[in-house]
Design a protein around this motif. Sequence first.
Motif, PDB file in Angstrom:
ATOM      1  N   VAL A 179       0.861  -1.192   0.000  1.00  0.00           N
ATOM      2  CA  VAL A 179       0.000   0.000   0.000  1.00  0.00           C
ATOM      3  C   VAL A 179       0.894   1.237   0.000  1.00  0.00           C
ATOM      4  O   VAL A 179       2.085   1.151   0.306  1.00  0.00           O
ATOM      5  CB  VAL A 179      -0.953   0.010   1.221  1.00  0.00           C
ATOM      6  N   PRO A 180       0.342   2.403  -0.335  1.00  0.00           N
ATOM      7  CA  PRO A 180       1.149   3.627  -0.356  1.00  0.00           C
ATOM      8  C   PRO A 180       1.756   3.941   1.020  1.00  0.00           C
ATOM      9  O   PRO A 180       1.212   3.567   2.056  1.00  0.00           O
ATOM     10  CB  PRO A 180       0.154   4.716  -0.754  1.00  0.00           C
ATOM     11  N   GLU A 181       2.868   4.629   0.985  1.00  0.00           N
ATOM     12  CA  GLU A 181       3.504   5.097   2.221  1.00  0.00           C
ATOM     13  C   GLU A 181       2.731   6.296   2.757  1.00  0.00           C
ATOM     14  O   GLU A 181       1.949   6.905   2.050  1.00  0.00           O
ATOM     15  CB  GLU A 181       4.954   5.511   1.941  1.00  0.00           C
ATOM     16  N   GLY A 182       2.978   6.642   3.988  1.00  0.00           N
ATOM     17  CA  GLY A 182       2.406   7.851   4.562  1.00  0.00           C
ATOM     18  C   GLY A 182       1.218   7.580   5.468  1.00  0.00           C
ATOM     19  O   GLY A 182       0.834   6.440   5.724  1.00  0.00           O
ATOM     20  N   ARG A 190      -3.532   0.238   5.593  1.00  0.00           N
ATOM     21  CA  ARG A 190      -2.837  -0.976   6.038  1.00  0.00           C
ATOM     22  C   ARG A 190      -3.386  -1.470   7.376  1.00  0.00           C
ATOM     23  O   ARG A 190      -3.626  -2.659   7.567  1.00  0.00           O
ATOM     24  CB  ARG A 190      -1.338  -0.718   6.163  1.00  0.00           C
ATOM     25  N   GLU A 191      -3.593  -0.546   8.297  1.00  0.00           N
ATOM     26  CA  GLU A 191      -4.086  -0.899   9.624  1.00  0.00           C
ATOM     27  C   GLU A 191      -5.450  -1.595   9.540  1.00  0.00           C
ATOM     28  O   GLU A 191      -5.693  -2.604  10.195  1.00  0.00           O
ATOM     29  CB  GLU A 191      -4.180   0.376  10.468  1.00  0.00           C
ATOM     30  N   THR A 192      -6.327  -1.079   8.711  1.00  0.00           N
ATOM     31  CA  THR A 192      -7.655  -1.672   8.559  1.00  0.00           C
ATOM     32  C   THR A 192      -7.572  -3.041   7.908  1.00  0.00           C
ATOM     33  O   THR A 192      -8.217  -3.997   8.354  1.00  0.00           O
ATOM     34  CB  THR A 192      -8.566  -0.746   7.725  1.00  0.00           C
ATOM     35  N   LEU A 193      -6.783  -3.158   6.849  1.00  0.00           N
ATOM     36  CA  LEU A 193      -6.647  -4.451   6.175  1.00  0.00           C
ATOM     37  C   LEU A 193      -6.001  -5.491   7.086  1.00  0.00           C
ATOM     38  O   LEU A 193      -6.429  -6.647   7.122  1.00  0.00           O
ATOM     39  CB  LEU A 193      -5.854  -4.290   4.878  1.00  0.00           C
ATOM     40  N   VAL A 252     -11.878   7.930   5.264  1.00  0.00           N
ATOM     41  CA  VAL A 252     -12.062   7.369   3.921  1.00  0.00           C
ATOM     42  C   VAL A 252     -11.081   6.226   3.691  1.00  0.00           C
ATOM     43  O   VAL A 252     -11.451   5.180   3.145  1.00  0.00           O
ATOM     44  CB  VAL A 252     -11.912   8.460   2.827  1.00  0.00           C
ATOM     45  N   ALA A 253      -9.826   6.377   4.111  1.00  0.00           N
ATOM     46  CA  ALA A 253      -8.839   5.311   3.935  1.00  0.00           C
ATOM     47  C   ALA A 253      -9.276   4.053   4.685  1.00  0.00           C
ATOM     48  O   ALA A 253      -9.177   2.937   4.166  1.00  0.00           O
ATOM     49  CB  ALA A 253      -7.466   5.779   4.404  1.00  0.00           C
ATOM     50  N   LYS A 254      -9.783   4.209   5.893  1.00  0.00           N
ATOM     51  CA  LYS A 254     -10.258   3.054   6.667  1.00  0.00           C
ATOM     52  C   LYS A 254     -11.486   2.423   6.005  1.00  0.00           C
ATOM     53  O   LYS A 254     -11.619   1.204   5.957  1.00  0.00           O
ATOM     54  CB  LYS A 254     -10.565   3.467   8.104  1.00  0.00           C
ATOM     55  N   GLU A 255     -12.379   3.255   5.516  1.00  0.00           N
ATOM     56  CA  GLU A 255     -13.566   2.740   4.827  1.00  0.00           C
ATOM     57  C   GLU A 255     -13.159   1.944   3.582  1.00  0.00           C
ATOM     58  O   GLU A 255     -13.725   0.892   3.290  1.00  0.00           O
ATOM     59  CB  GLU A 255     -14.488   3.888   4.429  1.00  0.00           C
ATOM     60  N   LEU A 256     -12.163   2.439   2.864  1.00  0.00           N
ATOM     61  CA  LEU A 256     -11.691   1.721   1.676  1.00  0.00           C
ATOM     62  C   LEU A 256     -11.109   0.362   2.061  1.00  0.00           C
ATOM     63  O   LEU A 256     -11.324  -0.630   1.366  1.00  0.00           O
ATOM     64  CB  LEU A 256     -10.651   2.553   0.923  1.00  0.00           C
ATOM     65  N   GLY A 257     -10.398   0.301   3.172  1.00  0.00           N
ATOM     66  CA  GLY A 257      -9.877  -0.981   3.652  1.00  0.00           C
ATOM     67  C   GLY A 257     -10.995  -1.965   3.946  1.00  0.00           C
ATOM     68  O   GLY A 257     -10.920  -3.145   3.586  1.00  0.00           O
ATOM     69  N   GLU A 258     -12.055  -1.492   4.588  1.00  0.00           N
ATOM     70  CA  GLU A 258     -13.207  -2.353   4.879  1.00  0.00           C
ATOM     71  C   GLU A 258     -13.884  -2.819   3.592  1.00  0.00           C
ATOM     72  O   GLU A 258     -14.275  -3.973   3.464  1.00  0.00           O
ATOM     73  CB  GLU A 258     -14.223  -1.619   5.754  1.00  0.00           C
ATOM     74  N   ARG A 259     -14.010  -1.912   2.636  1.00  0.00           N
ATOM     75  CA  ARG A 259     -14.663  -2.279   1.372  1.00  0.00           C
ATOM     76  C   ARG A 259     -13.827  -3.280   0.569  1.00  0.00           C
ATOM     77  O   ARG A 259     -14.371  -4.178  -0.063  1.00  0.00           O
ATOM     78  CB  ARG A 259     -14.950  -1.031   0.545  1.00  0.00           C
ATOM     79  N   ILE A 260     -12.516  -3.111   0.586  1.00  0.00           N
ATOM     80  CA  ILE A 260     -11.646  -4.061  -0.105  1.00  0.00           C
ATOM     81  C   ILE A 260     -11.801  -5.445   0.523  1.00  0.00           C
ATOM     82  O   ILE A 260     -11.970  -6.441  -0.170  1.00  0.00           O
ATOM     83  CB  ILE A 260     -10.176  -3.591  -0.067  1.00  0.00           C
ATOM     84  N   TRP A 261     -11.750  -5.511   1.842  1.00  0.00           N
ATOM     85  CA  TRP A 261     -11.880  -6.792   2.532  1.00  0.00           C
ATOM     86  C   TRP A 261     -13.236  -7.437   2.238  1.00  0.00           C
ATOM     87  O   TRP A 261     -13.324  -8.640   1.961  1.00  0.00           O
ATOM     88  CB  TRP A 261     -11.699  -6.593   4.036  1.00  0.00           C
ATOM     89  N   THR A 262     -14.292  -6.649   2.267  1.00  0.00           N
ATOM     90  CA  THR A 262     -15.630  -7.183   1.999  1.00  0.00           C
ATOM     91  C   THR A 262     -15.718  -7.742   0.586  1.00  0.00           C
ATOM     92  O   THR A 262     -16.271  -8.822   0.357  1.00  0.00           O
ATOM     93  CB  THR A 262     -16.697  -6.089   2.198  1.00  0.00           C
TER      94      THR A 262
END
Length: 168
Positions: free
Chosen positions: A48-51, A58-61, A147-157
């Motif tokens: 995943v991107p840095e920063g 990363r944390e969410t995934l 938004v980054a955390k939401e994207l992690g949840e959506r990717i996992w789902t």
Amino acid sequence: MWSPDRRALLRAGLTGGAALALSACGFRPALKAGTEQRALRNAVSLSVPEGRLGFALRETLESRLGRPGAAPAYLLTADLVMVDSGLAITQDSSITRYVITGTSRWALTGPEGFRPIEGVSEGMTAYSATASLFATRQARRDSEARVAKELGERIWTRLVAELEAREG
């Protein structure tokens, strides 16, 4: 004299009814032992991107997939693009509310014989501009992290759903 507890009877009836309804609709637990979704646990390396925003993704995934072991069998690559745009504009052309839209293109690759899974996930949130520049910047940072955390949840789902569809 014995008096039945109506709440316990009602709870038992509702639990039994819910179980019967779920079994009738073909419900199966997606993360049960022996499924490919369960095999992802602690077996996915993340690119995943840095920063700050990459860390939130990363944390969410990792909270869903687990931290990879010594030799992970799968690789999940994901990018992250955030777009900030004005939503509410006053008569004097001041923007008082902003919308942040996040997009992530991702792909899961695995060992030989594994068909890659790809997708695009999107998320959106908004924040208000205030008279304080510091408060507005902090609201923006918090919104981007959401938004980054939401994207992690959506990717996992999506991953779980795609693997479930393959097992059929």
